[in-house]
Motif scaffolding. Structure first.
Motif, PDB file in Angstrom:
ATOM      1  N   VAL A 115      11.797   8.626 -11.462  1.00  0.00           N
ATOM      2  CA  VAL A 115      10.941   7.468 -11.185  1.00  0.00           C
ATOM      3  C   VAL A 115      11.717   6.405 -10.414  1.00  0.00           C
ATOM      4  CG1 VAL A 115       9.743   5.529 -12.271  1.00  0.00           C
ATOM      5  CG2 VAL A 115       9.292   7.856 -13.044  1.00  0.00           C
ATOM      6  N   VAL A 158       5.041  -5.202  15.042  1.00  0.00           N
ATOM      7  CA  VAL A 158       3.688  -4.892  15.533  1.00  0.00           C
ATOM      8  C   VAL A 158       2.870  -6.168  15.639  1.00  0.00           C
ATOM      9  CG1 VAL A 158       1.493  -3.820  14.848  1.00  0.00           C
ATOM     10  CG2 VAL A 158       3.580  -2.474  14.849  1.00  0.00           C
ATOM     11  N   TYR A 213      11.166   2.241   1.965  1.00  0.00           N
ATOM     12  CA  TYR A 213      10.103   2.561   2.919  1.00  0.00           C
ATOM     13  C   TYR A 213       9.273   1.309   3.210  1.00  0.00           C
ATOM     14  CZ  TYR A 213       5.612   4.319   4.536  1.00  0.00           C
ATOM     15  OH  TYR A 213       4.460   4.527   5.232  1.00  0.00           O
ATOM     16  N   ALA A 214       8.957   0.589   2.129  1.00  0.00           N
ATOM     17  CA  ALA A 214       8.142  -0.618   2.280  1.00  0.00           C
ATOM     18  C   ALA A 214       8.880  -1.656   3.121  1.00  0.00           C
ATOM     19  CB  ALA A 214       7.801  -1.182   0.917  1.00  0.00           C
ATOM     20  N   ARG A 235       6.101  -3.563  10.796  1.00  0.00           N
ATOM     21  CA  ARG A 235       4.808  -4.271  10.815  1.00  0.00           C
ATOM     22  C   ARG A 235       4.972  -5.672  11.433  1.00  0.00           C
ATOM     23  NH1 ARG A 235      -0.077  -3.812   7.455  1.00  0.00           N
ATOM     24  NH2 ARG A 235      -0.954  -5.879   7.249  1.00  0.00           N
ATOM     25  N   ALA A 266      -0.237   3.206  13.685  1.00  0.00           N
ATOM     26  CA  ALA A 266      -0.823   2.025  14.336  1.00  0.00           C
ATOM     27  C   ALA A 266       0.099   1.496  15.441  1.00  0.00           C
ATOM     28  CB  ALA A 266      -1.076   0.943  13.301  1.00  0.00           C
ATOM     29  N   TYR A 315       4.703   5.367  11.897  1.00  0.00           N
ATOM     30  CA  TYR A 315       3.750   4.256  11.915  1.00  0.00           C
ATOM     31  C   TYR A 315       2.704   4.502  13.017  1.00  0.00           C
ATOM     32  CZ  TYR A 315       2.633  -0.771  11.291  1.00  0.00           C
ATOM     33  OH  TYR A 315       2.039  -1.970  11.021  1.00  0.00           O
ATOM     34  N   SER A 371      10.587   4.129  -2.275  1.00  0.00           N
ATOM     35  CA  SER A 371       9.364   3.424  -1.887  1.00  0.00           C
ATOM     36  C   SER A 371       9.670   2.016  -1.420  1.00  0.00           C
ATOM     37  CB  SER A 371       8.401   3.353  -3.075  1.00  0.00           C
ATOM     38  OG  SER A 371       8.077   4.634  -3.492  1.00  0.00           O
ATOM     39  N   LEU A 372      10.595   1.386  -2.126  1.00  0.00           N
ATOM     40  CA  LEU A 372      10.959   0.015  -1.735  1.00  0.00           C
ATOM     41  C   LEU A 372      11.614   0.005  -0.355  1.00  0.00           C
ATOM     42  CD1 LEU A 372      12.189  -1.351  -5.170  1.00  0.00           C
ATOM     43  CD2 LEU A 372      10.204  -2.155  -3.875  1.00  0.00           C
ATOM     44  N   ARG A 429       8.800  -0.386   6.731  1.00  0.00           N
ATOM     45  CA  ARG A 429       7.442  -0.554   7.223  1.00  0.00           C
ATOM     46  C   ARG A 429       7.132  -2.041   7.429  1.00  0.00           C
ATOM     47  NH1 ARG A 429       2.653   2.385   7.755  1.00  0.00           N
ATOM     48  NH2 ARG A 429       4.100   3.960   8.459  1.00  0.00           N
ATOM     49  N   VAL A 440      12.196   7.511  -6.837  1.00  0.00           N
ATOM     50  CA  VAL A 440      10.937   7.329  -6.096  1.00  0.00           C
ATOM     51  C   VAL A 440      10.714   5.855  -5.806  1.00  0.00           C
ATOM     52  CG1 VAL A 440       8.410   7.533  -6.259  1.00  0.00           C
ATOM     53  CG2 VAL A 440       9.870   9.435  -6.981  1.00  0.00           C
ATOM     54  N   LEU A 441      10.974   5.026  -6.831  1.00  0.00           N
ATOM     55  CA  LEU A 441      10.757   3.586  -6.694  1.00  0.00           C
ATOM     56  C   LEU A 441      11.649   2.989  -5.617  1.00  0.00           C
ATOM     57  CD1 LEU A 441       9.181   1.204  -7.859  1.00  0.00           C
ATOM     58  CD2 LEU A 441      11.026   0.869  -9.489  1.00  0.00           C
TER      59      LEU A 441
END
Lengths: 117, 272
Positions: free
Chosen positions: A11, A32, A21-22, A29, A63, A61, A18-19, A25, A14-15
């Motif tokens: 976990v 963008v 990745y966030a 973003r 978009a 990404y 994810s952080l 991103r 993954v966490l």
């Protein structure tokens, strides 16, 4: 007990992924959004630069690739625009907005190059 | 080993909380947002015309209906459009009667062939009236006659020559057509419903072939063919000339794009 530890570790992995990745991103973003503002002000080269940075930061990404394709289209670089649209569609094949943009791009390109020898 | 039920529950809660955290973080990174933006797509010219300073719209071999003199109208229209959009100087000259020129050349060829007795190469007679594409195809020899175009080029100081063929034919079609009709229900509410009706429609087909010839050598540089058609209700009385212009308007951007760069306006949607 071992299985519990393994679950917690999984976990956490993954966490943290994810952080990360966030965060990536989030940076992409931001580029963008900056690009969108630049394009709205008519600064298309600046916009393209920002969107190029966004796709370099996050090559998944869709978009950003869509926006980059539009930028290339506006600057008269149809080959690069086509590549970027195709990449965007490969990343998000269900996105109707990207598909619609791509269809309009193709329509113009096909119409202007359409001739029967 | 079997753990304490209470411990198991707290572990499950911990795992659930962690998963919840993941599920909150990831979608937060992929929110939506669309922005419509106008764009102008520049299209590069299809032909490199840097070697030319002038353009001569020589005329067209025209056929089809007799309602419109497609040779004269096309030459006039292309000249006026090129004046607006192309950087080249447009030569003011009357449109050549190319069909008559081709027939004349054909006669000469026939005489030449008889002299040399090369019966296999004998040119077929050109139809005096051009009704369809088959009739028009017989005139293709004219555009391959480099000597003729070179001579014409010399006359006008080596321009880029625009010529070709135009077929403008009346056309009619009958069949079922889907149309939208306004209806009002008993409460007076307006609705638009599709209905299928049998209709006879009349219109025109325009099939232009534009040929670009190097006036210095007489060689064909580029050619392109289009086909456009328009149909109106049988009761509608649209003049042939109006239909001709309507159809030419459709092919004009592509024609002009052969010689000059174009900007096509449109809108796209940017995504966040």
């Amino acid at each position: 007990m071992t299985s519990f530890r393994a679950t917690v570790v999984a976990v956490l992995v993954v966490l943290s992924a994810s952080l990360a990745y966030a965060s990536t991103r989030g940076d992409a973003r931001a580029q963008v959004e900056f690009g969108i503002k630049a394009a709205q002000d008519g600064l298309w080269r600046e916009a393209i630069f920002r969107w190029q940075k966004a796709v370099a930061l996050d090559p998944t990404y869709a978009a950003a690739f869509n926006d980059l394709a539009i930028g290339y289209e506006h600057e008269g670089q149809p080959d690069k625009a086509r590549q970027a649209y195709e990449k965007a569609i490969s990343l998000d094949s269900t996105n109707d907005v990207i598909r619609q943009n791509y269809e309009m791009f193709k329509e113009i390109n096909d119409r202007t190059s359409r001739h029967q020898p | 080993m079997i753990g304490h039920p209470g411990t198991n529950r707290s572990r499950s809660r911990l795992a659930l909380a962690a998963l919840l955290a993941v599920s909150v973080v990831v979608p937060g990174a992929c929110g939506g947002g669309t922005y419509e933006i106008p764009i102008q797509t520049p299209i590069k010219p299809k032909l490199d015309i840097s070697g030319f300073q002038r353009v001569l719209v020589a005329g067209f071999v025209a056929g089809g209906g007799s309602d419109v003199d497609a040779n004269i109208e096309t030459a006039r229209l292309l000249r006026s459009q090129l004046r607006l959009k192309a950087r080249l100087k447009i030569i003011d000259a009357d449109a050549l009667p190319l069909a008559a020129v081709a027939r004349e050349q054909n006669k000469t060829d026939e005489t030449g062939v008889q002299k040399t007795a090369a019966a296999a190469d004998a040119p077929t007679a050109l139809p005096a009236q051009i009704k369809d594409e088959k009739d028009l195809a017989a005139y293709d020899r004219l555009f391959a006659n480099t000597a003729y175009w070179k001579q014409l080029g010399e006359e006008y100081q080596d321009p880029l020559i625009v010529t070709g063929t135009i077929l403008f034919t009346p056309h009619s079609q009958a069949g079922f057509v889907q149309r939208e009709q306004e209806v009002y229900d008993s409460f007076g509410r307006r609705q638009v419903v599709p209905i299928r009706t049998y209709m006879e429609r009349k219109g025109y087909i325009l099939r232009p072939k534009f040929i670009f010839i190097d006036g210095r050598t007489g060689a064909t540089l580029y050619s392109e063919t289009f086909r456009e058609e328009v149909l109106y209700d049988a009761g509608q009385n649209t003049p042939a000339l109006s239909s001709y212009f309507e159809l030419m308007d459709r092919v004009m951007p592509s024609f002009l794009n052969t010689l000059s760069s174009q900007k096509i306006r449109g809108t796209r949607v940017l995504l966040k």
